[in-house]
Write a protein that holds these residues in place. Sequence first.
Motif, PDB file in Angstrom:
ATOM      1  N   ASN A  16       0.823  -1.219   0.000  1.00 58.59           N
ATOM      2  CA  ASN A  16       0.000   0.000   0.000  1.00 58.59           C
ATOM      3  C   ASN A  16       0.853   1.264   0.000  1.00 58.59           C
ATOM      4  O   ASN A  16       0.498   2.248  -0.657  1.00 58.59           O
ATOM      5  CB  ASN A  16      -0.959   0.000   1.187  1.00 58.59           C
ATOM      6  N   LEU A  17       1.957   1.268   0.729  1.00 58.39           N
ATOM      7  CA  LEU A  17       2.837   2.441   0.721  1.00 58.39           C
ATOM      8  C   LEU A  17       3.423   2.684  -0.664  1.00 58.39           C
ATOM      9  O   LEU A  17       3.486   3.824  -1.136  1.00 58.39           O
ATOM     10  CB  LEU A  17       3.966   2.267   1.742  1.00 58.39           C
ATOM     11  N   ILE A  18       3.848   1.615  -1.329  1.00 57.51           N
ATOM     12  CA  ILE A  18       4.383   1.771  -2.685  1.00 57.51           C
ATOM     13  C   ILE A  18       3.300   2.272  -3.627  1.00 57.51           C
ATOM     14  O   ILE A  18       3.524   3.160  -4.444  1.00 57.51           O
ATOM     15  CB  ILE A  18       4.972   0.439  -3.182  1.00 57.51           C
ATOM     16  N   ARG A  19       2.119   1.710  -3.521  1.00 58.51           N
ATOM     17  CA  ARG A  19       1.036   2.047  -4.445  1.00 58.51           C
ATOM     18  C   ARG A  19       0.493   3.457  -4.227  1.00 58.51           C
ATOM     19  O   ARG A  19       0.143   4.149  -5.176  1.00 58.51           O
ATOM     20  CB  ARG A  19      -0.084   1.013  -4.288  1.00 58.51           C
ATOM     21  N   HIS A  20       0.402   3.914  -2.976  1.00 59.03           N
ATOM     22  CA  HIS A  20      -0.318   5.161  -2.698  1.00 59.03           C
ATOM     23  C   HIS A  20       0.527   6.319  -2.155  1.00 59.03           C
ATOM     24  O   HIS A  20       0.066   7.453  -2.156  1.00 59.03           O
ATOM     25  CB  HIS A  20      -1.458   4.886  -1.720  1.00 59.03           C
ATOM     26  N   VAL A  21       1.756   6.057  -1.692  1.00 56.30           N
ATOM     27  CA  VAL A  21       2.550   7.105  -1.065  1.00 56.30           C
ATOM     28  C   VAL A  21       3.871   7.358  -1.797  1.00 56.30           C
ATOM     29  O   VAL A  21       4.254   8.500  -2.001  1.00 56.30           O
ATOM     30  CB  VAL A  21       2.842   6.764   0.424  1.00 56.30           C
ATOM     31  N   PHE A  22       4.564   6.316  -2.191  1.00 54.28           N
ATOM     32  CA  PHE A  22       5.891   6.435  -2.789  1.00 54.28           C
ATOM     33  C   PHE A  22       5.858   7.266  -4.064  1.00 54.28           C
ATOM     34  O   PHE A  22       5.035   7.052  -4.940  1.00 54.28           O
ATOM     35  CB  PHE A  22       6.449   5.044  -3.095  1.00 54.28           C
ATOM     36  N   GLN A  23       6.764   8.227  -4.145  1.00 53.46           N
ATOM     37  CA  GLN A  23       6.930   9.053  -5.342  1.00 53.46           C
ATOM     38  C   GLN A  23       8.347   8.833  -5.852  1.00 53.46           C
ATOM     39  O   GLN A  23       9.299   9.307  -5.233  1.00 53.46           O
ATOM     40  CB  GLN A  23       6.711  10.538  -5.016  1.00 53.46           C
ATOM     41  N   PRO A  24       8.512   8.117  -6.965  1.00 53.54           N
ATOM     42  CA  PRO A  24       9.870   7.872  -7.470  1.00 53.54           C
ATOM     43  C   PRO A  24      10.517   9.161  -7.968  1.00 53.54           C
ATOM     44  O   PRO A  24       9.822  10.090  -8.364  1.00 53.54           O
ATOM     45  CB  PRO A  24       9.655   6.884  -8.607  1.00 53.54           C
ATOM     46  N   PRO A  25      11.847   9.193  -7.966  1.00 51.51           N
ATOM     47  CA  PRO A  25      12.535  10.375  -8.489  1.00 51.51           C
ATOM     48  C   PRO A  25      12.342  10.462 -10.002  1.00 51.51           C
ATOM     49  O   PRO A  25      12.077   9.462 -10.661  1.00 51.51           O
ATOM     50  CB  PRO A  25      14.002  10.119  -8.124  1.00 51.51           C
ATOM     51  N   ALA A  26      12.484  11.656 -10.530  1.00 54.64           N
ATOM     52  CA  ALA A  26      12.374  11.839 -11.978  1.00 54.64           C
ATOM     53  C   ALA A  26      13.539  11.119 -12.660  1.00 54.64           C
ATOM     54  O   ALA A  26      14.659  11.083 -12.140  1.00 54.64           O
ATOM     55  CB  ALA A  26      12.406  13.316 -12.319  1.00 54.64           C
ATOM     56  N   LEU A  27      13.272  10.541 -13.817  1.00 57.93           N
ATOM     57  CA  LEU A  27      14.320   9.889 -14.588  1.00 57.93           C
ATOM     58  C   LEU A  27      15.218  10.931 -15.244  1.00 57.93           C
ATOM     59  O   LEU A  27      14.732  11.969 -15.689  1.00 57.93           O
ATOM     60  CB  LEU A  27      13.706   9.002 -15.676  1.00 57.93           C
ATOM     61  N   ALA A  28      16.500  10.647 -15.266  1.00 52.96           N
ATOM     62  CA  ALA A  28      17.443  11.559 -15.896  1.00 52.96           C
ATOM     63  C   ALA A  28      17.237  11.555 -17.413  1.00 52.96           C
ATOM     64  O   ALA A  28      16.921  10.520 -17.992  1.00 52.96           O
ATOM     65  CB  ALA A  28      18.868  11.149 -15.561  1.00 52.96           C
TER      66      ALA A  28
END
Length: 67
Positions: free
Chosen positions: A53-65
């Motif tokens: 649930n944290l990955i699905r609803h909270v985690f914001q990945p960094p922008a790709l270079a």
Amino acid sequence: MTCIVAIAERGKVWMGGDSLGQRNGTKLFLAEGKIAQSGEFLIGACGTVRHVNLIRHVFQPPALAAD
């Protein structure tokens, strides 16, 4: 035990995993499974239902270079 598999071919990715989770020792079947999409990423998760649930609803990945 978690099983996550992925195949990458010709610029496409297919990913799958089981849907059994646990909470306080009780087995749960996760309707959404253990694969989450966050931005441009597919992420397979193991552990508790909270992890998924944290990955699905909270985690914001960094922008790709940029290339």
